[in-house]
Design a protein around this motif. Sequence first.
Motif, short mmCIF file in Angstrom:
data_model
loop_
_atom_site.label_atom_id
_atom_site.label_comp_id
_atom_site.label_asym_id
_atom_site.label_seq_id
_atom_site.Cartn_x
_atom_site.Cartn_y
_atom_site.Cartn_z
N LEU A 116 0.86 -1.19 0.00
CA LEU A 116 0.00 0.00 0.00
C LEU A 116 0.89 1.24 0.00
CD1 LEU A 116 -2.89 1.20 0.25
CD2 LEU A 116 -2.60 1.07 2.74
N LYS A 117 0.66 2.15 -0.95
CA LYS A 117 1.46 3.36 -1.06
C LYS A 117 0.59 4.59 -0.79
CE LYS A 117 4.55 1.38 -4.56
NZ LYS A 117 5.05 1.50 -5.96
N VAL A 138 -3.41 7.65 -2.83
CA VAL A 138 -3.32 6.26 -2.41
C VAL A 138 -3.17 5.38 -3.64
CG1 VAL A 138 -4.48 4.34 -1.21
CG2 VAL A 138 -4.79 6.69 -0.39
N GLU A 139 -2.27 4.39 -3.56
CA GLU A 139 -2.12 3.41 -4.65
C GLU A 139 -2.02 2.01 -4.06
OE1 GLU A 139 0.98 1.91 -8.13
OE2 GLU A 139 1.14 3.97 -7.38
N HIS A 140 -2.75 1.08 -4.65
CA HIS A 140 -2.57 -0.33 -4.33
C HIS A 140 -2.94 -1.16 -5.54
CE1 HIS A 140 -3.50 -4.36 -2.64
NE2 HIS A 140 -2.37 -4.08 -1.99
N ASP A 141 -2.07 -2.10 -5.86
CA ASP A 141 -2.31 -3.04 -6.95
C ASP A 141 -2.64 -2.30 -8.25
OD1 ASP A 141 -2.39 -5.58 -8.02
OD2 ASP A 141 -4.52 -5.89 -7.57
N GLY A 142 -1.93 -1.19 -8.48
CA GLY A 142 -2.09 -0.45 -9.72
C GLY A 142 -3.26 0.51 -9.78
N ILE A 143 -4.08 0.56 -8.74
CA ILE A 143 -5.22 1.48 -8.70
C ILE A 143 -4.83 2.69 -7.85
CG2 ILE A 143 -7.63 1.80 -8.05
CD1 ILE A 143 -8.07 -1.17 -8.46
N GLU A 161 2.58 12.97 -11.98
CA GLU A 161 3.88 12.34 -12.14
C GLU A 161 3.88 10.89 -11.65
OE1 GLU A 161 6.53 14.73 -9.92
OE2 GLU A 161 6.42 16.47 -11.27
N LEU A 162 2.99 10.56 -10.73
CA LEU A 162 2.97 9.24 -10.12
C LEU A 162 2.16 8.23 -10.90
CD1 LEU A 162 2.53 10.39 -6.41
CD2 LEU A 162 4.65 9.77 -7.57
N GLY A 163 1.59 8.66 -12.02
CA GLY A 163 0.79 7.75 -12.83
C GLY A 163 -0.66 8.18 -12.90
N HIS A 164 -1.35 7.65 -13.86
CA HIS A 164 -2.75 8.02 -14.09
C HIS A 164 -3.60 7.74 -12.86
CE1 HIS A 164 -6.53 8.64 -16.16
NE2 HIS A 164 -6.94 7.44 -15.78
N VAL A 165 -4.39 8.74 -12.44
CA VAL A 165 -5.28 8.59 -11.29
C VAL A 165 -6.63 8.09 -11.77
CG1 VAL A 165 -6.50 9.85 -9.47
CG2 VAL A 165 -4.09 10.35 -9.93
N HIS A 166 -7.19 7.11 -11.08
CA HIS A 166 -8.44 6.50 -11.50
C HIS A 166 -9.66 7.15 -10.85
CE1 HIS A 166 -5.26 3.42 -12.07
NE2 HIS A 166 -5.85 3.34 -13.24
N ALA A 167 -9.52 7.61 -9.60
CA ALA A 167 -10.65 8.23 -8.89
C ALA A 167 -10.17 9.51 -8.23
CB ALA A 167 -11.24 7.28 -7.87
N HIS A 168 -10.89 10.60 -8.48
CA HIS A 168 -10.52 11.92 -8.00
C HIS A 168 -11.66 12.46 -7.14
CE1 HIS A 168 -9.23 16.31 -9.28
NE2 HIS A 168 -9.03 16.08 -7.99
N MET A 169 -11.41 12.65 -5.85
CA MET A 169 -12.39 13.18 -4.92
C MET A 169 -12.04 14.64 -4.62
SD MET A 169 -11.40 9.91 -4.29
CE MET A 169 -12.14 8.27 -4.12
N LEU A 170 -12.99 15.55 -4.82
CA LEU A 170 -12.66 16.96 -4.59
C LEU A 170 -13.89 17.77 -4.24
CD1 LEU A 170 -11.94 18.83 -7.97
CD2 LEU A 170 -13.36 16.80 -7.78
N THR A 271 -18.45 1.97 -3.64
CA THR A 271 -17.93 1.91 -5.00
C THR A 271 -16.80 0.90 -5.05
OG1 THR A 271 -18.48 4.23 -5.45
CG2 THR A 271 -16.81 3.21 -6.85
N GLU A 272 -16.87 0.00 -6.01
CA GLU A 272 -15.80 -0.96 -6.27
C GLU A 272 -15.07 -0.52 -7.53
OE1 GLU A 272 -14.97 -3.59 -4.47
OE2 GLU A 272 -16.68 -3.88 -3.12
N LEU A 273 -13.76 -0.31 -7.40
CA LEU A 273 -12.91 -0.01 -8.55
C LEU A 273 -12.23 -1.30 -9.00
CD1 LEU A 273 -11.21 3.33 -7.43
CD2 LEU A 273 -13.10 3.06 -9.03
N THR A 274 -12.44 -1.68 -10.25
CA THR A 274 -11.91 -2.95 -10.77
C THR A 274 -11.21 -2.71 -12.10
OG1 THR A 274 -14.05 -3.41 -11.81
CG2 THR A 274 -13.69 -4.31 -9.60
N GLU A 275 -10.67 -3.80 -12.65
CA GLU A 275 -9.97 -3.76 -13.93
C GLU A 275 -8.95 -2.64 -13.97
OE1 GLU A 275 -12.31 -4.33 -17.48
OE2 GLU A 275 -13.91 -5.30 -16.33
#
Length: 516
Positions: A116-117, A138-143, A161-170, A271-275
């Motif tokens: 877990l990062k 937060v990053e785990h298992d590529g998400i 810079e850390l890679g594409h973000v999948h979920a953005h809360m703001l 919410t479940e983030l998958t794939e």
Amino acid sequence: MRITGTGHASMRIDTAAGSILCDPWVNPAYFASWFPFPDNSLLDWETLGNVDYLYVSHLHRDHFDAEHLKRFINKKATVLLPEYPTSQLEDELRDLGFTSFLRTKSDEVHELDGGLKVMIQALISPTDGPIGDSSLWVEHDGIRVLNQNDARPSDLSRFNELGHVHAHMLQFSGAIWYPMVYELPENAKTAFGKQKRERQFDRTWRYIDDLKADFVFPIAGPPCFLDDELWQFNDIHGDEGNIFPDQSVFLTEYAKVGGTNAVVQLPGSVTELTEGGTKQSTTHPMPVDEFFANKRAHLEEMRERKRPIIEAEKASWRHPEIDVLGELKKRIEPLLEESIYLAKGVGGPVRFDLVSYDGDEVESIVVDFPGKQVRPYADEKVRYRFRTQRELIEHLIFIDEGDWVNSLFLSCRFSAARIGQYNEFVYAFFKCLSEERLQYAEGWYDEHEKAVDAEDIQFGDWTVQRRCPHLKADLSRFGIVEGNVLTCQLHGWKFDLPSGRCLTGVGHKIRASKNS
């Protein structure tokens, strides 16, 4: 990765490597003015609070709920601590029983057990939160997810810079007292409120476009106002100048700019983030559209249910034994003596009109910044005036509150008037009513006054310094020019380019020149 909505800016993030609870807020804040909406008090907090990690983004009381943290959150949880200039957040969490802290370094990735990062970006201007605001990546298992909550970074490049973000809360809604409390004609108040509402959305779209996440979660607002005295602040009256639009309004406005990837969570939504984070499925305790279609009914039911809580809080505020003038002199005059930049920035006396318990008498007290004293009002002209109930000031003194912004002003239980522009130094001083905070703020302004912003950018016929003089936002991202006026959309500050003069507030000038 599973994300459970727990109300306002709060969420629980679950991964195979551990769980993180963010900003749990349930109890009313700011003199019982703000309540979470939708109501989250009936969630299973015994279960939700049994987590591996706790993240409190900052000390605003709609993020730091001491009573709830003490009662429900696992004290064995490791606190992910932002790198703030003062120790107040850690000290208050220790007082509640937390003992395990990961003191993060701002903008540095920390790898925890199980891969877990996390990374926390701390903002440390005196005008960021109560001297500090932050975002959690937060990053785990590529998400990867970014919980930006209330924070307003000058750009989001570090997260990209850390890679594409999948979920953005703001945040997308208001969290301030302007313009509602100002003594203005109603048409002017509506016009200013409409401008602020539009700026809030413009800033949100800019952040969303910068990050380009797969999914956008509107969070951190708005609160609801359940006291009868504040009921008019809820966005249910058809007021186009209301600065507290809710998530359903966000969906409508986001669609107007082409947004199709929003995910609204109610308290209890999962919410479940998958794939790899590119797919999401969300389940709700009730349909979102149905909930907001019945917003007024939900608010009215909450108002009746929470009325005893509000009345009990009100009953605790009066302390007639306190000599308000004497105590303010004792607390504030030593800070005035030490203040250089803040006192110069305020530049004159600030008047407080304290209305008696029965509403028939008013005691006027002046914080005289040039004269370095607190004294009775002497009929002089003042540029800044506040009017509030005497018992609120008594209570601030009784609890030794060192941050009137994070208490009185956010409560909206006052009215204000000013001659001329907004002055950030007034509010910066009243959030720094302790020696530690004051010294930090003085040092920050000293450092930034001496700093030279040498990099320039082009806006059509104009060459302008790249960083906004207010809080160093990148104007190549947030700046727009209309005629001879430049607007920084991060906070809505405006500058007259021919003169460099700030049109929005006191104390900031921009460097600009017209190309020949």
